[in-house]
Scaffold this motif. Structure first.
Motif, PDB file in Angstrom:
ATOM      1  N   LEU A 210       0.827  -1.192   0.000  1.00  0.00           N
ATOM      2  CA  LEU A 210       0.000   0.000   0.000  1.00  0.00           C
ATOM      3  C   LEU A 210       0.871   1.254   0.000  1.00  0.00           C
ATOM      4  O   LEU A 210       2.011   1.235   0.466  1.00  0.00           O
ATOM      5  CB  LEU A 210      -0.914   0.019   1.230  1.00  0.00           C
ATOM      6  CG  LEU A 210      -1.968  -1.081   1.331  1.00  0.00           C
ATOM      7  CD1 LEU A 210      -2.687  -0.988   2.672  1.00  0.00           C
ATOM      8  CD2 LEU A 210      -2.958  -1.017   0.180  1.00  0.00           C
ATOM      9  N   PHE A 211       0.362   2.338  -0.534  1.00  0.00           N
ATOM     10  CA  PHE A 211       1.054   3.615  -0.425  1.00  0.00           C
ATOM     11  C   PHE A 211       1.039   4.062   1.037  1.00  0.00           C
ATOM     12  O   PHE A 211       0.053   3.849   1.756  1.00  0.00           O
ATOM     13  CB  PHE A 211       0.355   4.669  -1.271  1.00  0.00           C
ATOM     14  CG  PHE A 211       0.432   4.416  -2.748  1.00  0.00           C
ATOM     15  CD1 PHE A 211       1.619   4.563  -3.438  1.00  0.00           C
ATOM     16  CD2 PHE A 211      -0.698   4.029  -3.448  1.00  0.00           C
ATOM     17  CE1 PHE A 211       1.690   4.329  -4.804  1.00  0.00           C
ATOM     18  CE2 PHE A 211      -0.647   3.800  -4.816  1.00  0.00           C
ATOM     19  CZ  PHE A 211       0.554   3.950  -5.490  1.00  0.00           C
ATOM     20  N   THR A 212       2.121   4.676   1.491  1.00  0.00           N
ATOM     21  CA  THR A 212       2.187   5.197   2.853  1.00  0.00           C
ATOM     22  C   THR A 212       2.719   6.623   2.824  1.00  0.00           C
ATOM     23  O   THR A 212       3.559   6.979   1.987  1.00  0.00           O
ATOM     24  CB  THR A 212       3.094   4.344   3.758  1.00  0.00           C
ATOM     25  OG1 THR A 212       4.429   4.325   3.221  1.00  0.00           O
ATOM     26  CG2 THR A 212       2.568   2.924   3.873  1.00  0.00           C
ATOM     27  N   LEU A 213       2.213   7.440   3.732  1.00  0.00           N
ATOM     28  CA  LEU A 213       2.672   8.816   3.888  1.00  0.00           C
ATOM     29  C   LEU A 213       2.829   9.116   5.372  1.00  0.00           C
ATOM     30  O   LEU A 213       2.107   8.579   6.208  1.00  0.00           O
ATOM     31  CB  LEU A 213       1.672   9.799   3.290  1.00  0.00           C
ATOM     32  CG  LEU A 213       1.598   9.945   1.770  1.00  0.00           C
ATOM     33  CD1 LEU A 213       0.602  11.032   1.418  1.00  0.00           C
ATOM     34  CD2 LEU A 213       2.946  10.253   1.163  1.00  0.00           C
ATOM     35  N   GLY A 214       3.767   9.990   5.663  1.00  0.00           N
ATOM     36  CA  GLY A 214       4.020  10.383   7.040  1.00  0.00           C
ATOM     37  C   GLY A 214       5.473  10.172   7.391  1.00  0.00           C
ATOM     38  O   GLY A 214       6.050   9.133   7.066  1.00  0.00           O
ATOM     39  N   GLY A 215       6.081  11.162   8.000  1.00  0.00           N
ATOM     40  CA  GLY A 215       7.464  11.027   8.413  1.00  0.00           C
ATOM     41  C   GLY A 215       8.409  11.921   7.632  1.00  0.00           C
ATOM     42  O   GLY A 215       8.001  12.794   6.855  1.00  0.00           O
ATOM     43  N   ARG A 220       5.964  15.718   6.950  1.00  0.00           N
ATOM     44  CA  ARG A 220       6.555  16.002   8.250  1.00  0.00           C
ATOM     45  C   ARG A 220       5.532  16.635   9.195  1.00  0.00           C
ATOM     46  O   ARG A 220       4.644  17.350   8.766  1.00  0.00           O
ATOM     47  CB  ARG A 220       7.780  16.894   8.054  1.00  0.00           C
ATOM     48  CG  ARG A 220       8.963  16.144   7.471  1.00  0.00           C
ATOM     49  CD  ARG A 220       9.975  17.035   6.783  1.00  0.00           C
ATOM     50  NE  ARG A 220       9.494  17.511   5.495  1.00  0.00           N
ATOM     51  CZ  ARG A 220      10.275  18.105   4.568  1.00  0.00           C
ATOM     52  NH1 ARG A 220      11.567  18.289   4.818  1.00  0.00           N
ATOM     53  NH2 ARG A 220       9.771  18.508   3.419  1.00  0.00           N
ATOM     54  N   GLY A 221       5.684  16.317  10.485  1.00  0.00           N
ATOM     55  CA  GLY A 221       4.699  16.706  11.473  1.00  0.00           C
ATOM     56  C   GLY A 221       3.738  15.577  11.792  1.00  0.00           C
ATOM     57  O   GLY A 221       2.806  15.744  12.584  1.00  0.00           O
ATOM     58  N   TYR A 222       3.996  14.383  11.215  1.00  0.00           N
ATOM     59  CA  TYR A 222       3.152  13.202  11.416  1.00  0.00           C
ATOM     60  C   TYR A 222       4.041  11.996  11.683  1.00  0.00           C
ATOM     61  O   TYR A 222       5.249  12.016  11.428  1.00  0.00           O
ATOM     62  CB  TYR A 222       2.284  12.945  10.176  1.00  0.00           C
ATOM     63  CG  TYR A 222       1.337  14.083   9.861  1.00  0.00           C
ATOM     64  CD1 TYR A 222       0.017  14.075  10.292  1.00  0.00           C
ATOM     65  CD2 TYR A 222       1.790  15.197   9.137  1.00  0.00           C
ATOM     66  CE1 TYR A 222      -0.842  15.127  10.003  1.00  0.00           C
ATOM     67  CE2 TYR A 222       0.943  16.258   8.855  1.00  0.00           C
ATOM     68  CZ  TYR A 222      -0.369  16.223   9.288  1.00  0.00           C
ATOM     69  OH  TYR A 222      -1.210  17.267   9.012  1.00  0.00           O
ATOM     70  N   GLU A 223       3.433  10.911  12.195  1.00  0.00           N
ATOM     71  CA  GLU A 223       4.188   9.697  12.473  1.00  0.00           C
ATOM     72  C   GLU A 223       4.599   9.011  11.168  1.00  0.00           C
ATOM     73  O   GLU A 223       3.994   9.226  10.114  1.00  0.00           O
ATOM     74  CB  GLU A 223       3.344   8.728  13.314  1.00  0.00           C
ATOM     75  CG  GLU A 223       2.880   9.296  14.642  1.00  0.00           C
ATOM     76  CD  GLU A 223       4.018   9.524  15.623  1.00  0.00           C
ATOM     77  OE1 GLU A 223       5.139   9.051  15.356  1.00  0.00           O
ATOM     78  OE2 GLU A 223       3.794  10.174  16.657  1.00  0.00           O
ATOM     79  N   ASP A 224       5.629   8.179  11.253  1.00  0.00           N
ATOM     80  CA  ASP A 224       6.069   7.427  10.081  1.00  0.00           C
ATOM     81  C   ASP A 224       4.948   6.527   9.572  1.00  0.00           C
ATOM     82  O   ASP A 224       4.349   5.765  10.345  1.00  0.00           O
ATOM     83  CB  ASP A 224       7.283   6.564  10.423  1.00  0.00           C
ATOM     84  CG  ASP A 224       8.509   7.390  10.757  1.00  0.00           C
ATOM     85  OD1 ASP A 224       8.529   8.582  10.390  1.00  0.00           O
ATOM     86  OD2 ASP A 224       9.443   6.855  11.381  1.00  0.00           O
ATOM     87  N   ASP A 225       4.651   6.613   8.279  1.00  0.00           N
ATOM     88  CA  ASP A 225       3.638   5.767   7.635  1.00  0.00           C
ATOM     89  C   ASP A 225       2.277   5.870   8.322  1.00  0.00           C
ATOM     90  O   ASP A 225       1.534   4.881   8.419  1.00  0.00           O
ATOM     91  CB  ASP A 225       4.082   4.304   7.615  1.00  0.00           C
ATOM     92  CG  ASP A 225       5.392   4.109   6.868  1.00  0.00           C
ATOM     93  OD1 ASP A 225       5.761   4.984   6.071  1.00  0.00           O
ATOM     94  OD2 ASP A 225       6.051   3.076   7.096  1.00  0.00           O
ATOM     95  N   GLY A 256      -0.573  16.116   1.608  1.00  0.00           N
ATOM     96  CA  GLY A 256      -0.778  14.787   1.040  1.00  0.00           C
ATOM     97  C   GLY A 256      -1.727  13.925   1.844  1.00  0.00           C
ATOM     98  O   GLY A 256      -2.151  14.282   2.952  1.00  0.00           O
ATOM     99  N   ASP A 257      -2.031  12.776   1.274  1.00  0.00           N
ATOM    100  CA  ASP A 257      -2.888  11.796   1.935  1.00  0.00           C
ATOM    101  C   ASP A 257      -2.762  10.472   1.212  1.00  0.00           C
ATOM    102  O   ASP A 257      -2.427  10.409   0.020  1.00  0.00           O
ATOM    103  CB  ASP A 257      -4.351  12.260   1.922  1.00  0.00           C
ATOM    104  CG  ASP A 257      -5.240  11.394   2.814  1.00  0.00           C
ATOM    105  OD1 ASP A 257      -4.709  10.797   3.772  1.00  0.00           O
ATOM    106  OD2 ASP A 257      -6.447  11.309   2.548  1.00  0.00           O
ATOM    107  N   ALA A 258      -3.039   9.388   1.933  1.00  0.00           N
ATOM    108  CA  ALA A 258      -3.181   8.043   1.370  1.00  0.00           C
ATOM    109  C   ALA A 258      -4.424   7.453   2.013  1.00  0.00           C
ATOM    110  O   ALA A 258      -4.611   7.578   3.228  1.00  0.00           O
ATOM    111  CB  ALA A 258      -1.947   7.187   1.657  1.00  0.00           C
TER     112      ALA A 258
END
Length: 311
Positions: A210-215, A220-225, A256-258
């Motif tokens: 799956l696509f992942t975003l974050g980290g 940035r400003g969010y948890e990894d994946d 962004g978003d997934a």
């Protein structure tokens, strides 16, 4: 602390014929501790993730700035549980046959409120972990002046992955991704860098695909994946400037978003608009570039520390 025996063996021959064809292969066996987060950035699981397999890749120059790649890969992803954790954050895939439940139904209690998730779900593991056999084609246009620290030019890529559908393995899906990176020099030493990405998946892709975003590398400003799903968009704008020798600064904004992860039953896969802004420094060290960013997201602020070159 448990020690893991990880290895990756890679080889690349840039020229194997007069047409500029490259040949590379890689064998890997990796096991790492991993943390899953729900859509709000709350921890819901800690476990050991294991991946092992190999790939073979061919590349060919098709123009002054363009190159095509074809990669064949076979890998197996699995959960590995090695702790008796009464919190419910870890689960043993070997114990699945000894549990009772109704398919993908999970406990309704949330770890953040003192409850626990029932991770021993037969359908969850079956739908997300196993062997993936795939063929991936990628076309790349690259006119950057420097691949490590670009100051002008652009890099545009299109990627299509064919998994299963006659290739064997446990999953059948198609995955498409497009990315553009552009750079413009401002003044003598400042650089404006922009990156935009988008992608979608058709079929039942497993958790690891799956696509992942974050980290540090995406949002940035969010948890990894923190965000994951079959659809994704992401954009970053950075202003890069020198500070002193081997140290540079950056001002950035990420969006962004997934979303749409139907087989990840503990994740409320809703489409949202996420943004982060912040500042960071880049330090060139003998062991490689070091990146330190401070990101301000919608709900929390977070430091990100990572190694590697900038996009």
């Amino acid at each position: 602390k448990k020690k893991y025996k990880n290895y990756q063996i890679s080889y690349l021959k840039p020229w194997i014929d007069s047409k500029g064809t490259s040949l590379g292969f890689s064998f890997f066996n990796r096991e790492d501790e991993y943390t899953d987060y729900n859509e709000d950035g709350n921890e819901v699981a800690e476990y050991n993730k294991k991946s092992r397999g190999f790939n073979i890749s061919f590349g060919r120059q098709t123009g002054e700035y363009t190159r095509d790649y074809l990669t064949l890969e076979s890998r197996k992803d699995s959960y590995k549980w090695d702790s008796d954790d009464s919190s419910g954050y870890r689960y043993d895939t070997d114990a699945i046959s000894n549990t009772t439940g109704s398919g993908n139904d999970w406990n309704n209690t949330n770890p953040s409120t003192g409850g626990s998730w029932n991770f021993a779900s037969n359908n969850y593991v079956k739908n997300n972990f196993g062997r993936i056999n795939s063929i991936t084609w990628q076309k790349v246009y690259d006119s950057r002046d420097n691949i490590y620290e670009p100051t002008r030019g652009r890099r545009i890529s299109y990627t299509a992955q064919w998994a299963g559908h006659g290739l064997g393995g446990d999953f059948d899906f198609y995955k498409f991704t497009a990315e553009a990176r552009m750079y413009k020099k401002l003044g003598a030493k400042n650089v404006l860098a922009f990156r935009a990405r988008g992608g979608f998946i058709q079929g039942d892709a497993p958790y690891s695909q799956l696509f992942t975003l974050g980290g540090a590398d995406s949002l940035r400003g969010y948890e990894d994946d923190q965000f994951r799903g079959k659809y994704m968009y992401n954009a970053t704008l950075e202003f890069r400037f020198p500070i002193v020798k081997k140290v540079s600064g950056v001002l950035f904004t990420d969006i962004g978003d997934a979303w749409d992860a139907p087989n990840v039953t503990w994740y409320n896969s809703k489409k949202t608009f996420n943004y982060g802004v912040g500042a960071g420094v880049r330090i060139t060290t003998p062991i490689g570039p070091v990146k330190l960013d401070y990101g301000v997201g919608k709900h929390k602020n977070k430091f990100h520390f990572s190694f590697g070159t900038q996009f």
